[in-house]
Motif scaffolding. Structure first.
Motif, mmCIF file in Angstrom:
data_model
loop_
_atom_site.group_PDB
_atom_site.id
_atom_site.type_symbol
_atom_site.label_atom_id
_atom_site.label_comp_id
_atom_site.label_asym_id
_atom_site.label_seq_id
_atom_site.Cartn_x
_atom_site.Cartn_y
_atom_site.Cartn_z
ATOM 1 N N THR A 32 0.804 -1.228 0.000
ATOM 2 C CA THR A 32 0.000 0.000 0.000
ATOM 3 C C THR A 32 0.838 1.281 0.000
ATOM 4 N N SER A 33 2.166 1.171 0.016
ATOM 5 C CA SER A 33 2.968 2.403 0.018
ATOM 6 C C SER A 33 4.122 2.294 -0.978
ATOM 7 N N VAL A 34 4.553 3.463 -1.448
ATOM 8 C CA VAL A 34 5.658 3.509 -2.413
ATOM 9 C C VAL A 34 6.926 2.940 -1.774
ATOM 10 N N VAL A 49 1.921 -0.286 -6.098
ATOM 11 C CA VAL A 49 1.087 0.204 -4.997
ATOM 12 C C VAL A 49 -0.367 0.007 -5.392
ATOM 13 N N ILE A 50 -1.076 -0.789 -4.587
ATOM 14 C CA ILE A 50 -2.528 -0.953 -4.776
ATOM 15 C C ILE A 50 -3.155 -0.821 -3.393
ATOM 16 N N ASP A 51 -4.138 0.027 -3.277
ATOM 17 C CA ASP A 51 -4.801 0.204 -1.985
ATOM 18 C C ASP A 51 -6.298 -0.055 -2.166
ATOM 19 N N LEU A 52 -6.778 -1.136 -1.572
ATOM 20 C CA LEU A 52 -8.214 -1.424 -1.633
ATOM 21 C C LEU A 52 -8.901 -0.704 -0.486
ATOM 22 N N ILE A 72 -4.697 -13.452 -3.436
ATOM 23 C CA ILE A 72 -5.155 -12.334 -2.593
ATOM 24 C C ILE A 72 -4.774 -12.683 -1.158
ATOM 25 N N CYS A 73 -3.782 -11.992 -0.642
ATOM 26 C CA CYS A 73 -3.213 -12.301 0.693
ATOM 27 C C CYS A 73 -3.367 -11.099 1.614
ATOM 28 N N ILE A 74 -4.563 -10.550 1.639
ATOM 29 C CA ILE A 74 -4.837 -9.351 2.439
ATOM 30 C C ILE A 74 -5.661 -9.745 3.673
ATOM 31 N N PRO A 75 -5.228 -9.342 4.853
ATOM 32 C CA PRO A 75 -6.012 -9.669 6.058
ATOM 33 C C PRO A 75 -7.377 -8.973 6.038
ATOM 34 N N PRO A 76 -8.340 -9.484 6.819
ATOM 35 C CA PRO A 76 -9.714 -8.951 6.755
ATOM 36 C C PRO A 76 -9.855 -7.528 7.267
ATOM 37 N N LYS A 77 -8.955 -7.099 8.119
ATOM 38 C CA LYS A 77 -9.115 -5.763 8.725
ATOM 39 C C LYS A 77 -7.811 -4.986 8.631
ATOM 40 N N THR A 82 -13.196 1.632 8.773
ATOM 41 C CA THR A 82 -14.241 1.615 7.749
ATOM 42 C C THR A 82 -13.933 0.576 6.669
ATOM 43 N N PHE A 83 -12.713 -0.007 6.701
ATOM 44 C CA PHE A 83 -12.330 -0.954 5.652
ATOM 45 C C PHE A 83 -13.074 -2.274 5.807
ATOM 46 N N SER A 84 -13.612 -2.751 4.687
ATOM 47 C CA SER A 84 -14.265 -4.047 4.711
ATOM 48 C C SER A 84 -13.742 -4.849 3.519
ATOM 49 N N THR A 107 -6.270 -16.288 0.465
ATOM 50 C CA THR A 107 -5.843 -16.824 1.768
ATOM 51 C C THR A 107 -6.820 -16.382 2.854
ATOM 52 N N SER A 108 -7.569 -17.373 3.344
ATOM 53 C CA SER A 108 -8.498 -17.150 4.446
ATOM 54 C C SER A 108 -7.879 -17.761 5.705
ATOM 55 N N SER A 109 -8.694 -18.080 6.666
ATOM 56 C CA SER A 109 -8.172 -18.542 7.957
ATOM 57 C C SER A 109 -9.100 -19.601 8.548
ATOM 58 N N ILE A 110 -8.524 -20.473 9.369
ATOM 59 C CA ILE A 110 -9.355 -21.484 10.038
ATOM 60 C C ILE A 110 -10.256 -20.842 11.105
ATOM 61 N N ASP A 162 10.952 -16.005 12.130
ATOM 62 C CA ASP A 162 10.879 -14.662 12.703
ATOM 63 C C ASP A 162 9.483 -14.351 13.246
ATOM 64 N N ARG A 163 8.673 -15.392 13.435
ATOM 65 C CA ARG A 163 7.295 -15.111 13.877
ATOM 66 C C ARG A 163 6.751 -16.262 14.707
ATOM 67 N N ASN A 164 6.359 -15.960 15.953
ATOM 68 C CA ASN A 164 5.758 -16.986 16.803
ATOM 69 C C ASN A 164 4.871 -16.297 17.830
HETATM 70 N N1 LIG Z 1 -1.352 -14.147 10.687
HETATM 71 C C1 LIG Z 1 -1.886 -15.345 10.771
HETATM 72 O O1 LIG Z 1 -1.582 -16.156 11.677
HETATM 73 C C2 LIG Z 1 -2.883 -15.755 9.730
HETATM 74 C C3 LIG Z 1 -3.633 -16.861 9.979
HETATM 75 C C4 LIG Z 1 -4.517 -17.278 9.015
HETATM 76 C C5 LIG Z 1 -4.614 -16.568 7.821
HETATM 77 N N2 LIG Z 1 -3.876 -15.459 7.604
HETATM 78 C C6 LIG Z 1 -4.001 -14.749 6.311
HETATM 79 O O2 LIG Z 1 -2.762 -14.815 5.638
HETATM 80 C C7 LIG Z 1 -2.651 -13.741 4.712
HETATM 81 C C8 LIG Z 1 -1.298 -13.086 4.807
HETATM 82 O O3 LIG Z 1 -1.062 -12.630 6.106
HETATM 83 P P1 LIG Z 1 0.294 -11.850 6.447
HETATM 84 O O4 LIG Z 1 0.630 -12.189 7.830
HETATM 85 O O5 LIG Z 1 1.304 -12.047 5.362
HETATM 86 O O6 LIG Z 1 -0.216 -10.325 6.407
HETATM 87 P P2 LIG Z 1 0.677 -9.001 6.353
HETATM 88 O O7 LIG Z 1 2.103 -9.278 6.606
HETATM 89 O O8 LIG Z 1 -0.019 -8.019 7.213
HETATM 90 O O9 LIG Z 1 0.557 -8.552 4.829
HETATM 91 C C9 LIG Z 1 -0.633 -8.071 4.315
HETATM 92 C C10 LIG Z 1 -0.396 -7.429 2.966
HETATM 93 O O10 LIG Z 1 -1.646 -6.916 2.495
HETATM 94 C C11 LIG Z 1 -1.484 -5.535 2.176
HETATM 95 N N3 LIG Z 1 -2.739 -4.857 2.485
HETATM 96 C C12 LIG Z 1 -3.329 -4.727 3.700
HETATM 97 N N4 LIG Z 1 -4.482 -4.049 3.584
HETATM 98 C C13 LIG Z 1 -4.606 -3.754 2.271
HETATM 99 C C14 LIG Z 1 -5.585 -3.047 1.516
HETATM 100 N N5 LIG Z 1 -6.667 -2.544 2.088
HETATM 101 N N6 LIG Z 1 -5.399 -2.910 0.181
HETATM 102 C C15 LIG Z 1 -4.309 -3.439 -0.411
HETATM 103 N N7 LIG Z 1 -3.357 -4.117 0.242
HETATM 104 C C16 LIG Z 1 -3.503 -4.269 1.569
HETATM 105 C C17 LIG Z 1 -0.334 -5.050 3.035
HETATM 106 O O11 LIG Z 1 0.254 -3.894 2.459
HETATM 107 P P3 LIG Z 1 1.367 -3.048 3.279
HETATM 108 O O12 LIG Z 1 2.570 -3.937 3.340
HETATM 109 O O13 LIG Z 1 1.603 -1.816 2.485
HETATM 110 O O14 LIG Z 1 0.777 -2.793 4.625
HETATM 111 C C18 LIG Z 1 0.586 -6.262 2.991
HETATM 112 O O15 LIG Z 1 1.335 -6.272 1.820
HETATM 113 C C19 LIG Z 1 -3.829 -12.830 5.009
HETATM 114 O O16 LIG Z 1 -4.840 -13.093 4.052
HETATM 115 C C20 LIG Z 1 -4.307 -13.272 6.379
HETATM 116 O O17 LIG Z 1 -5.701 -13.046 6.558
HETATM 117 C C21 LIG Z 1 -3.003 -15.035 8.533
#
Ligand SMILES: NC(=O)c1ccc[n+]([C@@H]2O[C@H](COP(=O)([O-])OP(=O)(O)OC[C@H]3O[C@@H](n4cnc5c(N)ncnc54)[C@H](OP(=O)(O)O)[C@@H]3O)[C@@H](O)[C@H]2O)c1
Length: 263
Positions: A32-34, A49-52, A72-77, A82-84, A107-110, A162-164
């Motif tokens: 979402t950023s340059v 750069v794409i911002d939904l 599509i690997c964007i988290p739900p919030k 206001t983002f949906s 990519t969704s989630s359990i 790097d994540r736990n």
């Molecule tokens: N974390 C978990 O344990 C977990 C569990 C189950 C499923 N998931 C799913 O796994 C996927 C990847 O997760 P992640 O940890 O890699 O997430 P992440 O590191 O937060 O990366 C999310 C990416 O989406 C971009 N983004 C966020 N909001 C956006 C918007 N409104 N429009 C356009 N781009 C947007 C972000 O851009 P910026 O980099 O510019 O912010 C970033 O590149 C997601 O779909 C998440 O729901 C995660």
């Protein structure tokens, strides 16, 4: 597959992009950023750069040109309340109808299964409890209804070198100690996503490592491994839930490589 877009090239998307590039795939990645798009370039990924937003998509929409598949690997919030995600995906498909003919992997989630006890497969009814999980259920439906080619991947909790979760839990009392761990390593998540990309598989797939230690055993182990003092646990009975991720191994060449979370 010669050209792939990854909408949301964050922690998981970037690792996936690097894996695909190593396999000779041309990858476009969005953030979402340059500044982040530029950093993707240093990792060998063509950054856009794409911002939904809920009712608007901004950025360089040439990102969507000439791609054979879109992750599509964007988290739900996001911070902006206001983002949906489901609304913005609906808007995306209206604005770029060519996407309806593109293979889409979401990519969704359990978390969409909620806190149902027992052994859960992809066939289990959905029972989302949190706002995020409800948004994911609506987004999954939109994706599956939009294109016959689509694939929904329900990921377990993501872990990597790097994540736990222990990093945010170590000074808290950990709940549901007898419940099971349902995680997926970044390495297996990336390989599973790649296997689904190159296969003809469609529909819904869980991606969850087949080892489900109790939360107590896992977090005691993780605290030691990451150098924290032993964690404290609450004493409630909690919910025992195992999410099965076997289906993908029957429909693709993918096999889990992280089979023991306690080493
Ligand atoms: N974390 C978990 O344990 C977990 C569990 C189950 C499923 N998931 C799913 O796994 C996927 C990847 O997760 P992640 O940890 O890699 O997430 P992440 O590191 O937060 O990366 C999310 C990416 O989406 C971009 N983004 C966020 N909001 C956006 C918007 N409104 N429009 C356009 N781009 C947007 C972000 O851009 P910026 O980099 O510019 O912010 C970033 O590149 C997601 O779909 C998440 O729901 C995660």
């Amino acid at each position: 597959m010669k050209s792939v877009g990854i909408l949301g090239c964050g922690w998981l998307g970037k690792a996936l992009a690097q894996n695909l590039i190593e396999q000779g795939v041309h990858v476009k990645g969005s953030c979402t950023s340059v500044a982040k798009a530029t950093s993707l370039k240093y990792a060998g990924i063509k950054g856009y750069v794409i911002d939904l937003q809920s009712y608007k998509i901004s950025g360089d929409l040439t990102f969507f040109d000439s791609i054979e598949a879109l992750f599509i690997c964007i988290p739900p919030k996001r911070g902006d309340k206001t983002f949906s995600l489901n609304q913005s995906l609906h808007h995306l498909f209206n604005q770029i109808p060519a996407l309806l003919k593109t293979k889409i992997l979401f990519t969704s989630s359990i978390s969409v299964y909620g806190n149902q006890p027992g052994v859960l497969t992809e066939e289990r009814k959905l029972q989302p409890e949190t706002e995020n999980a409800k948004v994911l259920v609506a987004s999954e439906k939109l994706i599956l209804d939009s294109s016959k080619n689509s694939v929904v991947i329900r990921l377990g909790g993501l872990i990597g070198d790097d994540r736990n979760p222990i990093n945010s839990l170590y000074n808290k009392r950990i709940t549901n100690p007898n419940g099971n761990i349902n995680f997926i390593s970044q390495k297996d998540a990336v390989e599973g996503l790649r296997a689904l990309l190159i296969s003809d598989a469609q529909g819904v797939f869980n991606l969850v490592t087949p080892h489900h230690p109790t939360r107590k055993d896992y977090y005691t182990f993780a605290a030691q491994k990451w150098g924290y003092i032993p964690p404290k646990f609450s004493e409630e009975e909690g919910v025992k839930k195992i999410v099965k991720g076997e289906k993908i191994t029957h429909f693709t060449s993918f096999q889990y490589t992280v089979n023991n979370l306690l080493i």
